[in-house]
Design a protein around this motif. Structure first.
Motif, PDB file in Angstrom:
ATOM      1  N   SER A  85       0.809  -1.212  -0.050  1.00  0.00           N
ATOM      2  CA  SER A  85      -0.080   0.016  -0.130  1.00  0.00           C
ATOM      3  C   SER A  85       0.830   1.392   0.113  1.00  0.00           C
ATOM      4  O   SER A  85       0.659   2.346   0.788  1.00  0.00           O
ATOM      5  CB  SER A  85      -0.847   0.122   0.999  1.00  0.00           C
ATOM      6  OG  SER A  85      -0.358  -0.510   2.328  1.00  0.00           O
ATOM      7  N   THR A 133      -0.675  10.101   2.892  1.00  0.00           N
ATOM      8  CA  THR A 133      -1.560   9.973   3.983  1.00  0.00           C
ATOM      9  C   THR A 133      -0.644   9.891   5.359  1.00  0.00           C
ATOM     10  O   THR A 133      -0.701  10.541   6.165  1.00  0.00           O
ATOM     11  CB  THR A 133      -2.625   8.911   3.862  1.00  0.00           C
ATOM     12  OG1 THR A 133      -3.062   8.973   2.621  1.00  0.00           O
ATOM     13  CG2 THR A 133      -3.438   9.100   5.168  1.00  0.00           C
ATOM     14  N   ALA A 164      -0.518   4.809   0.093  1.00  0.00           N
ATOM     15  CA  ALA A 164      -0.986   5.375   1.166  1.00  0.00           C
ATOM     16  C   ALA A 164       0.322   6.206   1.926  1.00  0.00           C
ATOM     17  O   ALA A 164       0.185   7.055   2.951  1.00  0.00           O
ATOM     18  CB  ALA A 164      -1.286   4.688   2.301  1.00  0.00           C
ATOM     19  N   ARG A 213      -5.264  14.028   0.378  1.00  0.00           N
ATOM     20  CA  ARG A 213      -6.444  15.014   0.306  1.00  0.00           C
ATOM     21  C   ARG A 213      -7.794  14.260   0.863  1.00  0.00           C
ATOM     22  O   ARG A 213      -8.322  14.920   1.521  1.00  0.00           O
ATOM     23  CB  ARG A 213      -6.686  15.553  -1.007  1.00  0.00           C
ATOM     24  CG  ARG A 213      -5.728  16.607  -1.427  1.00  0.00           C
ATOM     25  CD  ARG A 213      -5.687  17.060  -2.745  1.00  0.00           C
ATOM     26  NE  ARG A 213      -7.002  17.914  -2.978  1.00  0.00           N
ATOM     27  CZ  ARG A 213      -7.514  18.478  -3.892  1.00  0.00           C
ATOM     28  NH1 ARG A 213      -6.794  18.276  -5.053  1.00  0.00           N
ATOM     29  NH2 ARG A 213      -8.672  19.169  -4.076  1.00  0.00           N
ATOM     30  N   ALA A 214      -7.688  13.147   0.568  1.00  0.00           N
ATOM     31  CA  ALA A 214      -9.006  12.559   1.032  1.00  0.00           C
ATOM     32  C   ALA A 214      -8.981  11.858   2.409  1.00  0.00           C
ATOM     33  O   ALA A 214     -10.085  11.589   2.959  1.00  0.00           O
ATOM     34  CB  ALA A 214      -9.098  11.043   0.084  1.00  0.00           C
ATOM     35  N   SER A 215      -7.647  11.647   2.876  1.00  0.00           N
ATOM     36  CA  SER A 215      -7.573  10.934   4.425  1.00  0.00           C
ATOM     37  C   SER A 215      -7.489  11.973   5.474  1.00  0.00           C
ATOM     38  O   SER A 215      -7.632  11.862   6.452  1.00  0.00           O
ATOM     39  CB  SER A 215      -6.498   9.912   4.518  1.00  0.00           C
ATOM     40  OG  SER A 215      -6.888   8.897   3.186  1.00  0.00           O
ATOM     41  N   VAL A 216      -6.676  13.040   4.958  1.00  0.00           N
ATOM     42  CA  VAL A 216      -6.166  14.219   6.127  1.00  0.00           C
ATOM     43  C   VAL A 216      -7.530  14.999   6.231  1.00  0.00           C
ATOM     44  O   VAL A 216      -7.835  15.714   5.511  1.00  0.00           O
ATOM     45  CB  VAL A 216      -4.862  14.796   5.730  1.00  0.00           C
ATOM     46  CG1 VAL A 216      -4.733  15.622   6.885  1.00  0.00           C
ATOM     47  CG2 VAL A 216      -3.933  13.823   5.599  1.00  0.00           C
ATOM     48  N   GLY A 217      -8.185  14.945   7.437  1.00  0.00           N
ATOM     49  CA  GLY A 217      -9.231  15.892   7.674  1.00  0.00           C
ATOM     50  C   GLY A 217      -8.895  17.032   8.313  1.00  0.00           C
ATOM     51  O   GLY A 217      -7.702  17.317   8.959  1.00  0.00           O
ATOM     52  N   GLN A 251      -4.627  10.567  -1.961  1.00  0.00           N
ATOM     53  CA  GLN A 251      -5.167   9.801  -0.647  1.00  0.00           C
ATOM     54  C   GLN A 251      -5.071  10.842   0.220  1.00  0.00           C
ATOM     55  O   GLN A 251      -5.567  10.665   1.159  1.00  0.00           O
ATOM     56  CB  GLN A 251      -4.044   8.605  -0.664  1.00  0.00           C
ATOM     57  CG  GLN A 251      -4.516   7.522  -1.778  1.00  0.00           C
ATOM     58  CD  GLN A 251      -4.208   6.246  -1.047  1.00  0.00           C
ATOM     59  OE1 GLN A 251      -4.008   6.044   0.007  1.00  0.00           O
ATOM     60  NE2 GLN A 251      -4.259   5.019  -1.834  1.00  0.00           N
ATOM     61  N   ILE A 297      -0.100  12.963   7.988  1.00  0.00           N
ATOM     62  CA  ILE A 297      -0.753  12.673   9.350  1.00  0.00           C
ATOM     63  C   ILE A 297       0.323  12.797  10.413  1.00  0.00           C
ATOM     64  O   ILE A 297       0.130  13.457  11.341  1.00  0.00           O
ATOM     65  CB  ILE A 297      -1.597  11.541   9.481  1.00  0.00           C
ATOM     66  CG1 ILE A 297      -2.938  11.746   8.848  1.00  0.00           C
ATOM     67  CG2 ILE A 297      -1.921  10.978  10.757  1.00  0.00           C
ATOM     68  CD1 ILE A 297      -3.954  10.683   8.870  1.00  0.00           C
ATOM     69  N   ASP A 325      -7.515  16.496  11.998  1.00  0.00           N
ATOM     70  CA  ASP A 325      -6.123  16.174  12.160  1.00  0.00           C
ATOM     71  C   ASP A 325      -5.327  17.581  12.014  1.00  0.00           C
ATOM     72  O   ASP A 325      -4.283  17.802  12.729  1.00  0.00           O
ATOM     73  CB  ASP A 325      -5.835  15.631  10.840  1.00  0.00           C
ATOM     74  CG  ASP A 325      -6.417  13.797  10.883  1.00  0.00           C
ATOM     75  OD1 ASP A 325      -6.492  13.273  11.815  1.00  0.00           O
ATOM     76  OD2 ASP A 325      -6.929  13.688   9.708  1.00  0.00           O
TER      77      ASP A 325
END
Lengths: 255, 271
Positions: free
Chosen positions: A81, A87, A84, A188-192, A186, A91, A195
């Motif tokens: 993976s 991400t 990822a 942009r999609a996963s880090v909110g 990924q 993070i 966070d």
């Protein structure tokens, strides 16, 4: 029983220091509103604590990001993976490494500079001279440096994280061959926002803690060469321990 | 206010540091408009007395009145208001090292007034001219000699036109020329600006040329006072020792210690 006495003595000394620091913080906070009107003094200190720390922050951010890219790639590759990586790096940097390492570097560069500068002002009677000129050193010297540090620290942490992500991308995408689209999408999609908020809260609180410790140690340093040296050392050690302790508390609060 | 009215009144002052009584029942009246010297052997608390008079430390007992104000009853703001009427020259000058000579002298004006820049410039240059350093306005403190540093500090101390000017050991470490310059400035500023000058020093000869009144401190109290001429004729043993710079007298040269020979022999025996 002597070890018990020693431990109790040390604990009591720590409590006294904590109380004195809290009282000092209240004094600084009470003096702060009037100093906020003196933008020139605060901007000068943002320059001293922030701008002058930029090189060390950017370089460290780049290297930390590169290491993160390398280590992250090797680990994620085991699970197939690698995409990822963006991400993981973002993070890790935004929530943890950015605020913490920036605070440690801030304490080492700006904190020591503040503590030794204020300590030397005390040792050379400059603070007494201000008092004699009816100028409150807390307002003229301490508060601008405290506020300057608080403003500079989150900005430095943001720059650290940004450069760190670039460093991770440099290794992961440019050298290891991770797909650039996956890396960024990924992330942009996963880090909110949650966070990023955690990172901002951490860097703001670390900024308050490290700036307070530096100005407190400088202001109450023994006015001798040895005293100023000790104050500088204590600034780094206390800031590091307090930063890591607060880091745990904030992380737990956000979990 | 007449020339002889006291501008500083110290009554029954007691002050202790670390269990050691620096002052015990001290009484001093410092007259307005004069140059008053406070002298005494090292460790008698001369600088501590200045810190008490300026409200930097509080006495354990007794009262201090400065320009009619009771220091013990003053709030922090009241103390700061009083300090605006005082100037102090520190032993090392205590210039702010990150500001130029000009900005150091302008510092109190910028902090306490809203004067236009043009007026601040004129006031600063006037004060620097009076200490002979107008040409050094753009230098930084690190570029100044010890004598120049103290003259800049003097310009800064008088820039707010104080009522009282306090000097803490102004002659320490100065060459004879710088010392002469500072001595003349002390007298000239006192007379020209109508100040009250208080000088802490143990440079007996120099002080004698400039002071109107001398207080000699020893053992936490005033042991003698008078004009320099009266002091030189004072029959007291301690005054004679101090004014003459003699090693033998009531003030011991040696710090209290065990018997000298006994201690040497004990060490020999130990090795």
């Amino acid at each position: 029983m002597s070890w018990f006495r020693d431990v109790a003595g040390e604990a009591s000394k720590s409590l006294v220091t904590l109380g004195a620091t809290t009282r000092f913080l209240v004094r600084v906070l009470i003096a702060s509103p009037s100093v906020l009107l003196r933008g020139d003094l605060i901007i000068e200190q943002i320059f001293n604590t922030g701008t002058l720390s930029l090189v060390i922050i950017m370089l460290s951010g780049l290297f930390v990001g590169m290491v993160l890219g390398l280590q992250g790639f090797q680990l994620l590759q085991r699970f197939g993976s690698e995409e990822a990586l963006g991400t993981a790096a973002a993070i890790g940097l935004v929530k943890e490494l950015g605020p913490v390492i920036t605070a440690l570097l801030f304490a080492g560069r700006a904190g020591t500079a503040l503590a030794s500068e204020i300590g030397l002002m005390r040792a050379t009677d400059q603070l007494s001279a201000m008092e004699m000129m009816a100028v409150d050193p807390i307002k003229r010297v301490i508060v601008p440096r405290f506020i300057g540090g608080i403003i500079a620290m989150p900005l430095l942490a943001a720059i650290f994280s940004m450069i760190g992500i670039y460093g991770a991308q440099l290794i992961g995408v440019q050298i290891m061959g991770v797909d650039s689209g996956s890396f960024w999408s990924q992330m942009r999609a996963s880090v909110g926002l949650h966070d990023i908020n955690e990172g901002i809260v951490k860097s703001c609180i670390f900024g308050v803690a490290c700036s307070l410790i530096a100005v407190y140690e400088g202001y109450y340093s023994v006015p001798t060469a040895e005293g100023v040296g000790l104050a500088t050392t204590r600034t780094v050690v206390t800031s590091a321990v307090v930063t890591l302790f607060l880091d745990y508390l904030i992380t737990a609060a956000f979990s | 206010m007449s020339q002889s009215a006291a501008i500083v009144e110290v009554r029954q002052l007691s002050y202790t540091i670390g269990g050691h009584a620096v002052f015990d029942g001290l009484d001093i009246d410092i007259p307005a408009g004069r140059v008053t010297a406070i002298m005494g052997p090292s460790g008698t608390g001369k600088t501590t007395l200045l810190r008490l008079i300026t409200g930097q430390v509080r006495p354990d007992r007794g009262s201090i009145h400065v320009a009619g104000e009771d220091l013990g009853a003053l709030s922090r703001n009241g103390l700061y208001a009083l300090r605006r009427r005082m100037g102090m020259l520190f032993q090392n000058g205590a210039l702010l090292t990150d500001l130029s000579v000009f900005e150091n002298v302008a510092f109190p004006l910028r902090e306490h007034t809203d004067l236009p820049e043009r007026l601040i410039r004129d006031l600063v240059l006037t004060k620097l001219q009076s200490v002979g350093l107008r040409g050094a306005a753009e230098l930084m403190p690190a570029e100044l000699s010890g004598g120049m540093t103290r003259r800049v500090a003097l310009a800064r101390a008088i820039v707010m036109d104080p009522q009282i000017l306090i000097y803490d050991e102004p002659f320490v470490g100065l060459d004879p020329i710088s010392m002469g310059v500072i001595l003349r400035l002390v007298r000239r500023l006192n007379d020209a600006l109508g100040l009250t000058s208080i000088i802490v020093s143990h440079d007996v000869q120099e002080i004698s040329t400039v002071a109107d009144l001398v207080f000699l401190l020893s053992g936490g109290t005033v042991v003698a006072h008078g004009t320099p001429r009266e002091m030189s004729k004072n029959p007291s043993e301690i005054v004679h020792q101090f004014m003459g710079g003699l090693a033998d007298g009531p003030v011991p040269f040696h710090y209290p210690a065990p018997d000298y020979i006994g201690e040497l022999l004990a060490r020999d025996g130990a090795t």
